[in-house]
Design an enzyme around this catalytic site. Sequence first.
Site, short mmCIF file in Angstrom:
data_model
loop_
_atom_site.label_atom_id
_atom_site.label_comp_id
_atom_site.label_asym_id
_atom_site.label_seq_id
_atom_site.Cartn_x
_atom_site.Cartn_y
_atom_site.Cartn_z
N CYS A 78 0.83 -1.22 0.00
CA CYS A 78 0.00 0.00 0.00
C CYS A 78 0.87 1.28 0.00
CB CYS A 78 -0.96 -0.03 1.18
SG CYS A 78 -2.37 1.09 0.98
N HIS A 166 -4.06 -5.20 0.48
CA HIS A 166 -3.62 -5.73 1.77
C HIS A 166 -3.76 -7.26 1.80
CE1 HIS A 166 -3.01 -1.95 4.00
NE2 HIS A 166 -3.92 -1.48 3.17
N GLU A 168 -2.85 -9.22 4.14
CA GLU A 168 -2.95 -9.73 5.51
C GLU A 168 -4.39 -9.86 6.01
OE1 GLU A 168 -2.33 -5.22 5.82
OE2 GLU A 168 -1.69 -6.89 4.54
N SER A 220 -1.47 -12.46 37.97
CA SER A 220 -2.73 -11.72 37.90
C SER A 220 -3.93 -12.64 37.74
CB SER A 220 -2.69 -10.76 36.72
OG SER A 220 -2.69 -11.49 35.49
N GLY A 221 -3.68 -13.92 37.46
CA GLY A 221 -4.77 -14.82 37.13
C GLY A 221 -5.03 -14.91 35.64
N GLY A 222 -4.38 -14.04 34.86
CA GLY A 222 -4.56 -14.02 33.41
C GLY A 222 -3.63 -14.99 32.70
N VAL A 223 -3.86 -15.11 31.39
CA VAL A 223 -3.10 -16.05 30.58
C VAL A 223 -1.62 -15.68 30.53
CG1 VAL A 223 -2.82 -17.00 28.25
CG2 VAL A 223 -5.11 -16.57 29.16
N ASP A 224 -1.32 -14.39 30.33
CA ASP A 224 0.06 -13.98 30.11
C ASP A 224 0.95 -14.26 31.33
OD1 ASP A 224 -0.94 -13.06 27.70
OD2 ASP A 224 -1.17 -11.01 28.42
N SER A 225 0.52 -13.81 32.50
CA SER A 225 1.36 -14.01 33.68
C SER A 225 1.45 -15.49 34.04
CB SER A 225 0.84 -13.20 34.87
OG SER A 225 -0.41 -13.67 35.32
N THR A 226 0.39 -16.25 33.77
CA THR A 226 0.41 -17.68 34.06
C THR A 226 1.43 -18.41 33.19
OG1 THR A 226 -1.93 -17.65 34.70
CG2 THR A 226 -0.99 -19.78 34.11
#
Length: 508
Positions: A78, A166, A168, A220-226
Amino acid sequence: MDTIIILDFGSQYTQLIARKIRELNVYCEIHPFDKVPALTAEVKGVVFSGSPYSCNAADAPVPRMEGIKGRLPLLAVCYGAQYLAKWGGGRVQQSANREYGRANLSFVDSASPLMQGIADGSQVWMSHGDTIEVLPEDYRTICSTPSVRYAGYQIEGEPTYAIQFHPEVHHSVDGVRLLRNFVVDICGCRQEWTPESFIETTVAELRAKVGDDKVVLGLSGGVDSTVAAVLLNKAIGHRLHCIFVDNGLLRKNEFEGVLESYRDMGLNVKGVDAKQRFYSVLAGVTDPEKKRKAIGKTFIDVFDAEAKLISDAKFLGQGTIYPDVIESSSVKGPSQTIKSHHNVGGLPDYMKLQLVEPLRSLFKDEVRRVGRQLGIKDSLIGRHPFPGPGLAIRILSDVTPEKVRVLQEVDDIFISGLREAGLYDKVWQAGAMLLPVQSVGVMGDERTYESVVALRAVESVDGMTADWSHLPYDFLARVSNEIINRVRGVNRVVYDISSKPPATIEWE
């Protein structure tokens, strides 16, 4: 690891280019166009992204071409295509009509390496205000649409390709094939970017970086920190000290339930009840950014006090992921700070800890794939994203323990209802907002004047764009009825049908 570098000119689709390339098991990185990284031997090709700018504008982004064009394979998308055409002596001007939406290729050069396997008639997605009117002499057209003559071109004698559509976005039906042609066939990248290879490499890097020292990590209980915790635990075992802070802004019963799950996973974790401290600093605060900053500062204070109880800890582990990093760097104007990221921006000087961020290079969907490869149960991996400041930014006024209680009850009914109806895994993120609005209602023979709550559910892949979930009417009716009957203080429920953009997923 073979690498593709994407230079970002501010396009809303830049992260999507990266995700599509990574889905081909090829590693790539996004960098601002004016901060080109070292082009080491691992870099096999470069992509120029689109941009909201016109290449004819006085302040148009200007990429550095030395070391790239003619030496490395280059795909310009583009704005990138238009800039290269103008740079080579062609003519780019504003389209008579903005070229936006679906189009079909009316000509495809089947001899072009970029267009292999793509047939005449293939649908593509256009999104640009300028168009290329004249190509330079040594540029060869490789595809066209009925209204865009130079939909794609190649520069003769070098592996430089450009397209005005595009590839993507999913509307470009052969877009993934085109990207594969570029990164695998033209650039020669090996498809080795997999969850298994990431885990093996990351665990080795963590062991080398941390050595015999200790790491403190806030869960935190979230996916990332787990997932970050499990990776660190795999690398250094019980030298990882996890702290799970109850800020009083979590979902109903989340602190106790998630804490038990972490212990079942063999993590060395300590729970800290700090509810009253957070409620105190939030008293009377209504501005969303001030809420975020107050919560962030208080968390650091609580966390710092707990970390000091762990002797000789030298590292702080964080669940920072790639969108946090990208959104926190500016790309000449188009990139703006929508909200502050709790995982990015450095640490206070008094916290004498070095950062270790094992997920810093991953998108959210990649984090989940890595988590599953690590054997983390789906009840944690499949959890909806939850904002770092918790329910504080879903209460659109000052935060009080009573408002938190009300919203926890509403949220619990909504989320439990999604699970019971088999809808939870079809939704990317869901939650409820407590509005600073009261409305008249009738309950029994009494007139009520109570709060309004808004339910929000969206479908997305990585949260960068999202569409509202078309939940069944009977489900919404059942949940609404249950909320009004069971939650004292609420007499009206509305459903948010805004997409991102222009709205955001959270209301604050």
